[in-house]
Design a protein around this motif. Structure first.
Motif, PDB file in Angstrom:
ATOM      1  N   CYS A 191      39.765  37.794  36.908  1.00 39.30           N
ATOM      2  CA  CYS A 191      39.412  37.458  35.534  1.00 39.30           C
ATOM      3  C   CYS A 191      39.005  35.983  35.477  1.00 39.30           C
ATOM      4  O   CYS A 191      39.704  35.126  36.011  1.00 39.30           O
ATOM      5  CB  CYS A 191      40.614  37.704  34.628  1.00 39.30           C
ATOM      6  SG  CYS A 191      40.372  37.120  32.946  1.00 39.30           S
ATOM      7  N   CYS A 227      42.011  34.052  33.243  1.00 34.78           N
ATOM      8  CA  CYS A 227      43.396  33.857  33.695  1.00 34.78           C
ATOM      9  C   CYS A 227      43.540  33.984  35.211  1.00 34.78           C
ATOM     10  O   CYS A 227      44.633  33.815  35.744  1.00 34.78           O
ATOM     11  CB  CYS A 227      44.326  34.845  32.995  1.00 34.78           C
ATOM     12  SG  CYS A 227      44.036  36.561  33.439  1.00 34.78           S
ATOM     13  N   CYS A 255      40.912  43.239  33.126  1.00 32.92           N
ATOM     14  CA  CYS A 255      42.046  42.313  33.160  1.00 32.92           C
ATOM     15  C   CYS A 255      43.109  42.852  32.208  1.00 32.92           C
ATOM     16  O   CYS A 255      42.799  43.231  31.083  1.00 32.92           O
ATOM     17  CB  CYS A 255      41.614  40.923  32.708  1.00 32.92           C
ATOM     18  SG  CYS A 255      43.014  39.816  32.416  1.00 32.92           S
ATOM     19  N   HIS A 297      42.755  40.287  29.245  1.00 31.87           N
ATOM     20  CA  HIS A 297      41.477  39.980  28.601  1.00 31.87           C
ATOM     21  C   HIS A 297      40.496  41.144  28.583  1.00 31.87           C
ATOM     22  O   HIS A 297      39.344  40.978  28.173  1.00 31.87           O
ATOM     23  CB  HIS A 297      40.843  38.755  29.268  1.00 31.87           C
ATOM     24  CG  HIS A 297      41.691  37.531  29.148  1.00 31.87           C
ATOM     25  ND1 HIS A 297      42.500  37.078  30.165  1.00 31.87           N
ATOM     26  CD2 HIS A 297      41.889  36.694  28.100  1.00 31.87           C
ATOM     27  CE1 HIS A 297      43.151  35.992  29.761  1.00 31.87           C
ATOM     28  NE2 HIS A 297      42.805  35.744  28.516  1.00 31.87           N
TER      29      HIS A 297
END
Ligand SMILES: [Zn+2]
Length: 221
Positions: A123, A126, A135, A138
């Motif tokens: 990701c 992060c 993710c 996300h």
């Protein structure tokens, strides 16, 4: 029973009684009423957290001094091993110069390459590895390629190890760009060919359940 002195790297299990020679590497502040001291002990094979319980009535350890500890008990806190100084512990200051190493050293055979090794995507926000292109935090993102190995090393015990991109590139002899050209299937094949069932000397830092490998080299059996 006469107990041998052991090295920090050889501590693996909780609830064992051990003897240790170590330097008081760091002292931390403790908020807890029941703890008289907390910090890190170190020897030439690594560091480990220690706790002295107030009710054990031990004199305070001095930072940077070396001691011999008899009858320490290993325990764990949030999955990490530590040593406890209790009322049975015998503490003797010693006149030895113990060099403290941050690195854990292992020697053994890689017996398994875990799923999630090879070419992966992370990701961009992060840096977590994507699972099925997603993710966990996300959602659907444009992943960034990375290269890594998660493996199981067997020495006296077994230990999960993690090889980052630099170490992986060096070991399998191709860089990330080349790996992207080749694709995950051949990258994984190269990883298995270079690592699986071979012996290595490994040095790294303990991060959770993994040793994050900094140095790894072939070892003659
Ligand atoms: Zn994310």
């Amino acid at each position: 029973m006469k107990r041998e002195f052991i090295k920090i790297k050889d501590m693996r299990r909780e609830n064992s009684w051990i003897n240790l020679k170590a330097r008081v590497f760091q002292l931390w502040n403790s908020e807890s009423e029941s703890i008289s001291q907390i910090g890190l002990l170190g020897d030439e094979t690594g560091t480990i957290k220690f706790i002295t319980w107030k009710k054990s009535n031990h004199p305070l350890l001095e930072e940077d001094k070396c001691y011999e500890f008899k009858n320490l008990v290993t325990g764990s806190w949030q999955g990490k091993l530590q040593v406890n100084l209790n009322k049975n512990t015998i503490i003797t200051p010693i006149d030895e110069n113990i060099e403290v190493s941050f690195l854990t050293k292992l020697h053994g055979k890689i017996i398994r390459i875990y799923h999630g090794s090879g070419l992966i995507r992370r990701c961009p926000f992060c840096k977590r590895a994507l699972i099925n292109e997603v993710c966990p935090e996300h959602g659907n993102v444009e992943g960034i390629y990375d290269l890594r190995v998660k493996a199981l090393l067997k020495d006296n015990d077994i230990q999960d190890i993690l090889l980052n991109r630099d170490v992986t590139e060096h070991l399998i002899g191709i860089d990330l760009e080349k790996a992207k050209e080749l694709g995950q299937k051949s990258v994984l094949h190269k990883i298995e060919k270079s690592l699986l069932n071979k012996f290595f000397n490994v040095e790294g830092r303990r991060v959770g359940r993994y040793i994050l490998v900094e140095n790894i080299c072939d070892r003659d059996e």
